[in-house]
Design a protein around this motif. Sequence first.
Motif, short mmCIF file in Angstrom:
data_model
loop_
_atom_site.label_atom_id
_atom_site.label_comp_id
_atom_site.label_asym_id
_atom_site.label_seq_id
_atom_site.Cartn_x
_atom_site.Cartn_y
_atom_site.Cartn_z
N ARG A 1 0.83 -1.21 0.00
CA ARG A 1 0.00 0.00 0.00
C ARG A 1 0.87 1.26 0.00
O ARG A 1 0.55 2.25 -0.67
N THR A 2 1.97 1.23 0.75
CA THR A 2 2.86 2.39 0.79
C THR A 2 3.45 2.68 -0.58
O THR A 2 3.50 3.84 -1.02
N GLU A 3 3.88 1.64 -1.28
CA GLU A 3 4.46 1.83 -2.61
C GLU A 3 3.44 2.40 -3.58
O GLU A 3 3.76 3.26 -4.41
N ARG A 4 2.21 1.94 -3.47
CA ARG A 4 1.17 2.45 -4.36
C ARG A 4 0.86 3.91 -4.03
O ARG A 4 0.62 4.72 -4.93
N TRP A 5 0.89 4.26 -2.76
CA TRP A 5 0.67 5.66 -2.35
C TRP A 5 1.78 6.55 -2.90
O TRP A 5 1.51 7.66 -3.40
N ILE A 6 3.02 6.09 -2.84
CA ILE A 6 4.15 6.87 -3.37
C ILE A 6 3.97 7.11 -4.86
O ILE A 6 4.15 8.23 -5.36
N HIS A 7 3.60 6.05 -5.59
CA HIS A 7 3.43 6.18 -7.03
C HIS A 7 2.30 7.15 -7.37
O HIS A 7 2.46 8.03 -8.23
N ARG A 8 1.17 7.02 -6.68
CA ARG A 8 0.02 7.90 -6.98
C ARG A 8 0.31 9.35 -6.64
O ARG A 8 -0.04 10.26 -7.40
N THR A 9 0.95 9.58 -5.51
CA THR A 9 1.24 10.95 -5.09
C THR A 9 2.25 11.59 -6.03
O THR A 9 2.10 12.76 -6.43
N THR A 10 3.28 10.84 -6.38
CA THR A 10 4.28 11.35 -7.32
C THR A 10 3.64 11.64 -8.67
O THR A 10 3.93 12.67 -9.31
N ALA A 11 2.78 10.72 -9.13
CA ALA A 11 2.10 10.92 -10.42
C ALA A 11 1.22 12.17 -10.39
O ALA A 11 1.17 12.93 -11.36
N ALA A 12 0.52 12.39 -9.26
CA ALA A 12 -0.35 13.57 -9.15
C ALA A 12 0.48 14.85 -9.20
O ALA A 12 0.13 15.81 -9.91
N LEU A 13 1.59 14.89 -8.46
CA LEU A 13 2.44 16.08 -8.46
C LEU A 13 3.07 16.31 -9.84
O LEU A 13 3.14 17.45 -10.32
N MET A 14 3.50 15.23 -10.48
CA MET A 14 4.07 15.36 -11.82
C MET A 14 3.01 15.85 -12.80
O MET A 14 3.29 16.67 -13.68
N GLY A 15 1.79 15.36 -12.63
CA GLY A 15 0.70 15.80 -13.50
C GLY A 15 0.43 17.29 -13.36
O GLY A 15 0.22 17.99 -14.35
#
Length: 204
Positions: free
Chosen positions: A16-30
């Motif tokens: 779950r932590t890894e998925r949170w990191i990916h989603r948060t990074t993707a949102a900021l990059m977006g």
Amino acid sequence: MHPRADTAADVSRFTRTERWIHRTTAALMGVCVLTAACLYVPPLAELVGRRALVVTLHKWSGLALPLPVLAGLASRAFRADLGHLNRFGPHDRTWLRAALHRDKRHASRPAAKFNAGQKVYAAWIAGATLVMLATGLMMWFTHLTPLLWRTSATFVHDWLALTIGIVLAGHIGMAVADPEARRGMRTGRVSRDWATRQHSLWRR
């Protein structure tokens, strides 16, 4: 790190932590990409307006971009996956040769938890993010650097931003083409069949 069985048909791939990191990074990059487009593409700039707000969003989302990864270092699973991404072996060279020759046979593209393409992408986007952060800070705090540095930073920042947009489009396209990989990032689980086909060394 070997896959852990969840059900008879699935194996665990991401926490779950890894998925949170990916989603948060993707949102900021977006946010970074969209605000950059609104700043540099005249029709979008006219459509959105409020340039000062767009600039503020762009600055702070860019500054926050490394934070999810830094916070994720507290996770043992995430640190282990960073180790996998940072480690190239003979099978990765075989995968890259097969990819360059467009050999789509799974046996010709052996991969551990991450294939060589994912490793190259991760290394490139990490380096590009650091360069964007450094050049962005030079453009933001203009009183700290000479004019020549700021001019060079602007040039690098603008052209690297365009390159990042193209690479991200390719990354998203690859994800769209692989529903099982998306499920792994969405739920943390993938099918055993997919793991065996796409990441045979990890599955083994």
